[in-house]
Scaffold this motif. Structure first.
Motif, PDB file in Angstrom:
ATOM      1  N   PHE A  29      16.709 -28.971  60.166  1.00  0.00           N
ATOM      2  CA  PHE A  29      15.608 -28.350  58.902  1.00  0.00           C
ATOM      3  C   PHE A  29      13.940 -27.962  60.109  1.00  0.00           C
ATOM      4  N   GLY A  30      13.831 -27.014  60.410  1.00  0.00           N
ATOM      5  CA  GLY A  30      13.115 -26.294  61.418  1.00  0.00           C
ATOM      6  C   GLY A  30      12.778 -26.566  62.083  1.00  0.00           C
ATOM      7  N   ILE A  31      14.213 -26.437  62.858  1.00  0.00           N
ATOM      8  CA  ILE A  31      14.750 -26.272  64.630  1.00  0.00           C
ATOM      9  C   ILE A  31      14.066 -24.916  64.525  1.00  0.00           C
ATOM     10  N   ASN A  32      12.811 -24.399  65.219  1.00  0.00           N
ATOM     11  CA  ASN A  32      12.673 -23.622  65.787  1.00  0.00           C
ATOM     12  C   ASN A  32      14.183 -22.803  67.171  1.00  0.00           C
ATOM     13  N   ALA A  33      13.413 -23.275  68.550  1.00  0.00           N
ATOM     14  CA  ALA A  33      14.151 -22.714  69.676  1.00  0.00           C
ATOM     15  C   ALA A  33      15.438 -23.564  69.928  1.00  0.00           C
ATOM     16  N   MET A  34      16.209 -22.945  70.654  1.00  0.00           N
ATOM     17  CA  MET A  34      17.363 -23.817  70.832  1.00  0.00           C
ATOM     18  C   MET A  34      17.554 -22.963  72.012  1.00  0.00           C
ATOM     19  N   GLY A  35      18.267 -23.514  73.051  1.00  0.00           N
ATOM     20  CA  GLY A  35      18.923 -22.874  73.931  1.00  0.00           C
ATOM     21  C   GLY A  35      19.958 -23.738  74.845  1.00  0.00           C
ATOM     22  N   TRP A  36      20.189 -22.479  75.933  1.00  0.00           N
ATOM     23  CA  TRP A  36      21.366 -22.705  76.871  1.00  0.00           C
ATOM     24  C   TRP A  36      21.223 -23.794  78.363  1.00  0.00           C
ATOM     25  N   TYR A  37      21.143 -24.746  79.083  1.00  0.00           N
ATOM     26  CA  TYR A  37      21.152 -24.850  80.361  1.00  0.00           C
ATOM     27  C   TYR A  37      21.982 -25.363  80.847  1.00  0.00           C
ATOM     28  N   ARG A  38      22.555 -25.242  82.390  1.00  0.00           N
ATOM     29  CA  ARG A  38      23.086 -25.163  83.559  1.00  0.00           C
ATOM     30  C   ARG A  38      22.774 -25.939  84.010  1.00  0.00           C
ATOM     31  N   GLN A  39      24.165 -26.924  84.972  1.00  0.00           N
ATOM     32  CA  GLN A  39      23.899 -27.625  85.814  1.00  0.00           C
ATOM     33  C   GLN A  39      24.713 -27.333  86.619  1.00  0.00           C
ATOM     34  N   ALA A  40      24.806 -26.845  88.036  1.00  0.00           N
ATOM     35  CA  ALA A  40      25.790 -26.971  88.975  1.00  0.00           C
ATOM     36  C   ALA A  40      26.041 -27.737  90.036  1.00  0.00           C
ATOM     37  N   PRO A  41      26.741 -28.219  90.493  1.00  0.00           N
ATOM     38  CA  PRO A  41      26.967 -29.638  91.625  1.00  0.00           C
ATOM     39  C   PRO A  41      25.736 -29.705  92.666  1.00  0.00           C
ATOM     40  N   GLY A  42      25.369 -30.480  93.132  1.00  0.00           N
ATOM     41  CA  GLY A  42      24.805 -30.441  93.701  1.00  0.00           C
ATOM     42  C   GLY A  42      23.160 -29.443  93.694  1.00  0.00           C
ATOM     43  N   CYS A  94      24.139 -27.262  75.562  1.00  0.00           N
ATOM     44  CA  CYS A  94      22.976 -26.427  74.839  1.00  0.00           C
ATOM     45  C   CYS A  94      22.055 -28.274  74.221  1.00  0.00           C
ATOM     46  N   ASN A  95      20.960 -26.885  74.179  1.00  0.00           N
ATOM     47  CA  ASN A  95      19.427 -28.207  74.210  1.00  0.00           C
ATOM     48  C   ASN A  95      18.766 -27.391  72.924  1.00  0.00           C
ATOM     49  N   THR A  96      17.963 -28.253  71.923  1.00  0.00           N
ATOM     50  CA  THR A  96      16.907 -28.084  71.329  1.00  0.00           C
ATOM     51  C   THR A  96      15.881 -28.834  71.163  1.00  0.00           C
ATOM     52  N   PRO A  97      14.194 -29.273  70.414  1.00  0.00           N
ATOM     53  CA  PRO A  97      13.823 -28.086  70.786  1.00  0.00           C
ATOM     54  C   PRO A  97      13.527 -28.214  72.028  1.00  0.00           C
ATOM     55  N   ILE A  98      13.506 -26.530  72.004  1.00  0.00           N
ATOM     56  CA  ILE A  98      12.824 -25.804  73.975  1.00  0.00           C
ATOM     57  C   ILE A  98      11.369 -25.197  73.603  1.00  0.00           C
ATOM     58  N   TYR A  99      10.508 -26.217  74.071  1.00  0.00           N
ATOM     59  CA  TYR A  99       9.165 -25.318  73.739  1.00  0.00           C
ATOM     60  C   TYR A  99       8.800 -24.521  75.020  1.00  0.00           C
ATOM     61  N   TYR A 100       7.671 -23.925  73.987  1.00  0.00           N
ATOM     62  CA  TYR A 100       6.921 -23.443  75.913  1.00  0.00           C
ATOM     63  C   TYR A 100       5.831 -23.319  75.797  1.00  0.00           C
ATOM     64  N   ARG A 101       5.604 -24.427  77.096  1.00  0.00           N
ATOM     65  CA  ARG A 101       3.967 -25.203  77.029  1.00  0.00           C
ATOM     66  C   ARG A 101       3.330 -24.926  78.665  1.00  0.00           C
ATOM     67  N   GLY A 102       2.588 -24.567  78.867  1.00  0.00           N
ATOM     68  CA  GLY A 102       1.699 -24.490  80.255  1.00  0.00           C
ATOM     69  C   GLY A 102       2.366 -23.726  81.024  1.00  0.00           C
ATOM     70  N   GLY A 103       3.285 -22.162  80.765  1.00  0.00           N
ATOM     71  CA  GLY A 103       3.693 -21.247  81.685  1.00  0.00           C
ATOM     72  C   GLY A 103       5.608 -21.881  81.641  1.00  0.00           C
ATOM     73  N   ASP A 104       5.590 -23.208  81.134  1.00  0.00           N
ATOM     74  CA  ASP A 104       6.929 -23.476  81.455  1.00  0.00           C
ATOM     75  C   ASP A 104       7.957 -23.293  80.355  1.00  0.00           C
ATOM     76  N   TYR A 105       8.497 -23.222  80.339  1.00  0.00           N
ATOM     77  CA  TYR A 105       9.915 -23.837  79.470  1.00  0.00           C
ATOM     78  C   TYR A 105      10.157 -25.511  79.094  1.00  0.00           C
ATOM     79  N   VAL A 106       9.980 -26.103  78.278  1.00  0.00           N
ATOM     80  CA  VAL A 106      10.693 -27.850  78.233  1.00  0.00           C
ATOM     81  C   VAL A 106      11.399 -27.884  77.448  1.00  0.00           C
ATOM     82  N   ALA A 107      12.368 -28.449  78.588  1.00  0.00           N
ATOM     83  CA  ALA A 107      13.592 -29.073  76.551  1.00  0.00           C
ATOM     84  C   ALA A 107      13.718 -30.128  76.610  1.00  0.00           C
ATOM     85  N   GLY A 108      14.052 -30.179  75.183  1.00  0.00           N
ATOM     86  CA  GLY A 108      13.656 -31.042  74.275  1.00  0.00           C
ATOM     87  C   GLY A 108      14.915 -31.959  74.107  1.00  0.00           C
ATOM     88  N   ARG A 109      15.099 -32.655  73.313  1.00  0.00           N
ATOM     89  CA  ARG A 109      14.904 -34.276  73.205  1.00  0.00           C
ATOM     90  C   ARG A 109      16.600 -34.085  73.039  1.00  0.00           C
TER      91      ARG A 109
END
Length: 121
Positions: A29-42, A94-109
């Motif tokens: 309840f109350g989750i705002n921004a969700m999103g997708w991150y990816r990580q390639a080898p290296g 998958c990640n949440t909540p993703i904040y927009y802070r200081g001109g950048d996106y910050v991954a959630g916990r």
């Protein structure tokens, strides 16, 4: 606590498509921004796409016009990936909540376990 479970990864040929899903459960309840991150080898983990509860979206430049992020209700999120390229090969999270802070996106916990996407040339 929020639990996130991804599905839909796999192997695709270049130019093909895959659709990733993320199911959220728990204290959603109350989750705002969700999103997708990816990580390639290296490489560092990068934000691929983000969507707010109001439907506002963000895409990293390399996927604009090819990927589409969506949410159909409070607890499901999707990433439609078209025109796949070998450089899209990565583990997608998958990640949440993703904040927009200081001109950048910050991954959630909260993170999902990740799903592998492999694109062959």
């Amino acid at each position: 606590q929020v639990q996130l479970v991804e599905s839909g990864g796999g192997l695709a040929q270049a130019g093909g498509s895959l659709r990733l899903s993320c199911a959220a459960s728990g204290s959603i309840f109350g989750i705002n921004a969700m999103g997708w991150y990816r990580q390639a080898p290296g490489k560092q983990r990068e934000l691929v796409a983000r969507i707010t509860s109001g439907g506002s979206t963000y895409y990293t430049d390399s996927v604009k016009g090819r990927f589409t992020i969506s949410r159909d209700n409070a607890n499901m999120m999707y990433l439609q990936m078209n025109s796949l390229k070998p450089e899209d090969t990565a583990v997608y999270y998958c990640n949440t909540p993703i904040y927009y802070r200081g001109g950048d996106y910050v991954a959630g916990r909260y993170w999902g376990q990740g799903t592998q996407v492999t694109v062959s040339s």
